[in-house]
Motif scaffolding. Sequence first.
Motif, PDB file in Angstrom:
ATOM      1  N   VAL A  51       0.847  -1.204   0.000  1.00 38.60           N
ATOM      2  CA  VAL A  51       0.000   0.000   0.000  1.00 38.60           C
ATOM      3  C   VAL A  51       0.878   1.247   0.000  1.00 38.60           C
ATOM      4  CG1 VAL A  51      -1.611   1.394   1.355  1.00 38.60           C
ATOM      5  CG2 VAL A  51      -2.034  -1.056   1.051  1.00 38.60           C
ATOM      6  N   VAL A  52       1.878   1.277   0.872  1.00 42.41           N
ATOM      7  CA  VAL A  52       2.771   2.445   0.953  1.00 42.41           C
ATOM      8  C   VAL A  52       3.528   2.631  -0.363  1.00 42.41           C
ATOM      9  CG1 VAL A  52       4.807   3.372   2.126  1.00 42.41           C
ATOM     10  CG2 VAL A  52       2.940   2.377   3.452  1.00 42.41           C
ATOM     11  N   ASP A  53       3.978   1.529  -0.971  1.00 41.81           N
ATOM     12  CA  ASP A  53       4.665   1.616  -2.255  1.00 41.81           C
ATOM     13  C   ASP A  53       3.736   2.181  -3.326  1.00 41.81           C
ATOM     14  OD1 ASP A  53       6.830   1.136  -4.152  1.00 41.81           O
ATOM     15  OD2 ASP A  53       5.589  -0.530  -4.888  1.00 41.81           O
ATOM     16  N   MET A  54       2.496   1.719  -3.367  1.00 41.91           N
ATOM     17  CA  MET A  54       1.543   2.209  -4.371  1.00 41.91           C
ATOM     18  C   MET A  54       1.188   3.680  -4.132  1.00 41.91           C
ATOM     19  SD  MET A  54       0.842  -0.102  -6.680  1.00 41.91           S
ATOM     20  CE  MET A  54       2.607  -0.398  -6.624  1.00 41.91           C
ATOM     21  N   LEU A  55       1.164   4.109  -2.863  1.00 42.49           N
ATOM     22  CA  LEU A  55       0.923   5.530  -2.581  1.00 42.49           C
ATOM     23  C   LEU A  55       2.002   6.404  -3.203  1.00 42.49           C
ATOM     24  CD1 LEU A  55      -0.308   5.468   1.124  1.00 42.49           C
ATOM     25  CD2 LEU A  55      -1.610   6.273  -0.860  1.00 42.49           C
ATOM     26  N   GLU A  56       3.226   5.907  -3.252  1.00 44.75           N
ATOM     27  CA  GLU A  56       4.316   6.671  -3.857  1.00 44.75           C
ATOM     28  C   GLU A  56       4.121   6.841  -5.358  1.00 44.75           C
ATOM     29  OE1 GLU A  56       8.071   4.991  -2.690  1.00 44.75           O
ATOM     30  OE2 GLU A  56       7.597   5.205  -0.568  1.00 44.75           O
ATOM     31  N   HIS A  57       3.392   5.927  -6.007  1.00 43.99           N
ATOM     32  CA  HIS A  57       3.109   6.016  -7.444  1.00 43.99           C
ATOM     33  C   HIS A  57       1.858   6.837  -7.733  1.00 43.99           C
ATOM     34  CE1 HIS A  57       6.282   3.292  -8.069  1.00 43.99           C
ATOM     35  NE2 HIS A  57       5.631   2.169  -8.207  1.00 43.99           N
ATOM     36  N   SER A  58       1.127   7.242  -6.698  1.00 44.70           N
ATOM     37  CA  SER A  58      -0.142   7.941  -6.904  1.00 44.70           C
ATOM     38  C   SER A  58       0.071   9.447  -6.942  1.00 44.70           C
ATOM     39  CB  SER A  58      -1.136   7.572  -5.796  1.00 44.70           C
ATOM     40  OG  SER A  58      -0.731   8.112  -4.564  1.00 44.70           O
ATOM     41  N   GLY A  59      -1.005  10.154  -7.274  1.00 45.90           N
ATOM     42  CA  GLY A  59      -0.945  11.606  -7.327  1.00 45.90           C
ATOM     43  C   GLY A  59      -0.782  12.091  -8.759  1.00 45.90           C
ATOM     44  N   PRO A  60      -0.335  13.324  -8.928  1.00 42.84           N
ATOM     45  CA  PRO A  60      -0.173  13.874 -10.277  1.00 42.84           C
ATOM     46  C   PRO A  60       0.854  13.086 -11.087  1.00 42.84           C
ATOM     47  CG  PRO A  60      -0.021  15.600  -8.621  1.00 42.84           C
ATOM     48  CD  PRO A  60      -0.005  14.296  -7.889  1.00 42.84           C
ATOM     49  N   THR A  61       0.508  12.786 -12.346  1.00 42.54           N
ATOM     50  CA  THR A  61       1.413  12.011 -13.189  1.00 42.54           C
ATOM     51  C   THR A  61       2.486  12.877 -13.839  1.00 42.54           C
ATOM     52  OG1 THR A  61       0.030  12.314 -15.141  1.00 42.54           O
ATOM     53  CG2 THR A  61      -0.395  10.354 -13.779  1.00 42.54           C
ATOM     54  N   GLY A  62       2.199  14.175 -13.978  1.00 36.84           N
ATOM     55  CA  GLY A  62       3.121  15.039 -14.701  1.00 36.84           C
ATOM     56  C   GLY A  62       2.855  15.040 -16.195  1.00 36.84           C
ATOM     57  N   TYR A  63       1.916  14.214 -16.642  1.00 36.47           N
ATOM     58  CA  TYR A  63       1.558  14.138 -18.053  1.00 36.47           C
ATOM     59  C   TYR A  63       0.239  14.880 -18.287  1.00 36.47           C
ATOM     60  CZ  TYR A  63       4.920  10.312 -18.790  1.00 36.47           C
ATOM     61  OH  TYR A  63       6.058   9.554 -18.886  1.00 36.47           O
ATOM     62  N   ARG A  64       0.088  15.435 -19.487  1.00 36.94           N
ATOM     63  CA  ARG A  64      -1.205  15.986 -19.889  1.00 36.94           C
ATOM     64  C   ARG A  64      -2.109  14.827 -20.287  1.00 36.94           C
ATOM     65  NH1 ARG A  64      -1.905  20.804 -19.775  1.00 36.94           N
ATOM     66  NH2 ARG A  64      -3.703  20.835 -21.177  1.00 36.94           N
ATOM     67  N   ILE A  65      -3.413  15.026 -20.229  1.00 30.43           N
ATOM     68  CA  ILE A  65      -4.351  13.976 -20.606  1.00 30.43           C
ATOM     69  C   ILE A  65      -4.142  13.576 -22.069  1.00 30.43           C
ATOM     70  CG2 ILE A  65      -6.250  15.525 -21.198  1.00 30.43           C
ATOM     71  CD1 ILE A  65      -6.529  12.048 -19.515  1.00 30.43           C
ATOM     72  N   SER A  66      -3.707  14.492 -22.896  1.00 32.01           N
ATOM     73  CA  SER A  66      -3.437  14.175 -24.308  1.00 32.01           C
ATOM     74  C   SER A  66      -2.206  13.277 -24.474  1.00 32.01           C
ATOM     75  CB  SER A  66      -3.267  15.461 -25.120  1.00 32.01           C
ATOM     76  OG  SER A  66      -2.174  16.211 -24.626  1.00 32.01           O
ATOM     77  N   GLN A  67      -1.421  13.137 -23.421  1.00 29.05           N
ATOM     78  CA  GLN A  67      -0.214  12.299 -23.457  1.00 29.05           C
ATOM     79  C   GLN A  67      -0.426  10.953 -22.774  1.00 29.05           C
ATOM     80  OE1 GLN A  67       2.122  15.336 -21.350  1.00 29.05           O
ATOM     81  NE2 GLN A  67       3.527  15.317 -23.113  1.00 29.05           N
ATOM     82  N   ILE A  68      -1.669  10.515 -22.642  1.00 24.97           N
ATOM     83  CA  ILE A  68      -1.952   9.292 -21.897  1.00 24.97           C
ATOM     84  C   ILE A  68      -1.251   8.073 -22.504  1.00 24.97           C
ATOM     85  CG2 ILE A  68      -4.131   8.689 -23.046  1.00 24.97           C
ATOM     86  CD1 ILE A  68      -5.141   8.006 -20.124  1.00 24.97           C
TER      87      ILE A  68
END
Length: 159
Positions: A51-68
């Motif tokens: 869970v803690v590891d996955m929390l580190e991957h969560s949040g803003p991606t830094g990508y625009r939605i057009s760059q999915i």
Amino acid sequence: MLQSVNIFRERKTGNFVLNPNGTFRGYGAYVALFPYREVNDPSPERVGLLVVDMLEHSGPTGYRISQIQEYDDANLDDETRYVREKYFSSRKQDSTSALAKKFAHGKVEYRAGQKSWLIRSLKYSSELRSLEPFSERRVKHSTGVEQLGEAVTKMLEEV
């Protein structure tokens, strides 16, 4: 900033499947992100650490939605492919109600500056045709990841 992790517990086997949630610039909603991980040996410590590891991957991606597609290409790994194929491959059977029968569902959330994790279990509402909050509990960081994993496991057993 909100960070959150989806947690699915397969009712038949007790296995856990986790994935982070996050945002894309130019898109106002939280969405499921890669990676996906599976826990076959659901000891409280193992669940809490993941869970803690996955929390580190969560949040803003830094990508625009057009760059999915660029995001997917950069973050899709072999384990994510395997987990998605194993648990979520049949689109016809992946309605919210079908998934609610197959999995107990919960979330762990963390906001910057808080000293605890918020665990929410979700239950399917046939009236609303969606997952609705069922119960919630806070676990202080000072109690450790094993307590987090134990609380997640107990809450998902109750759903």
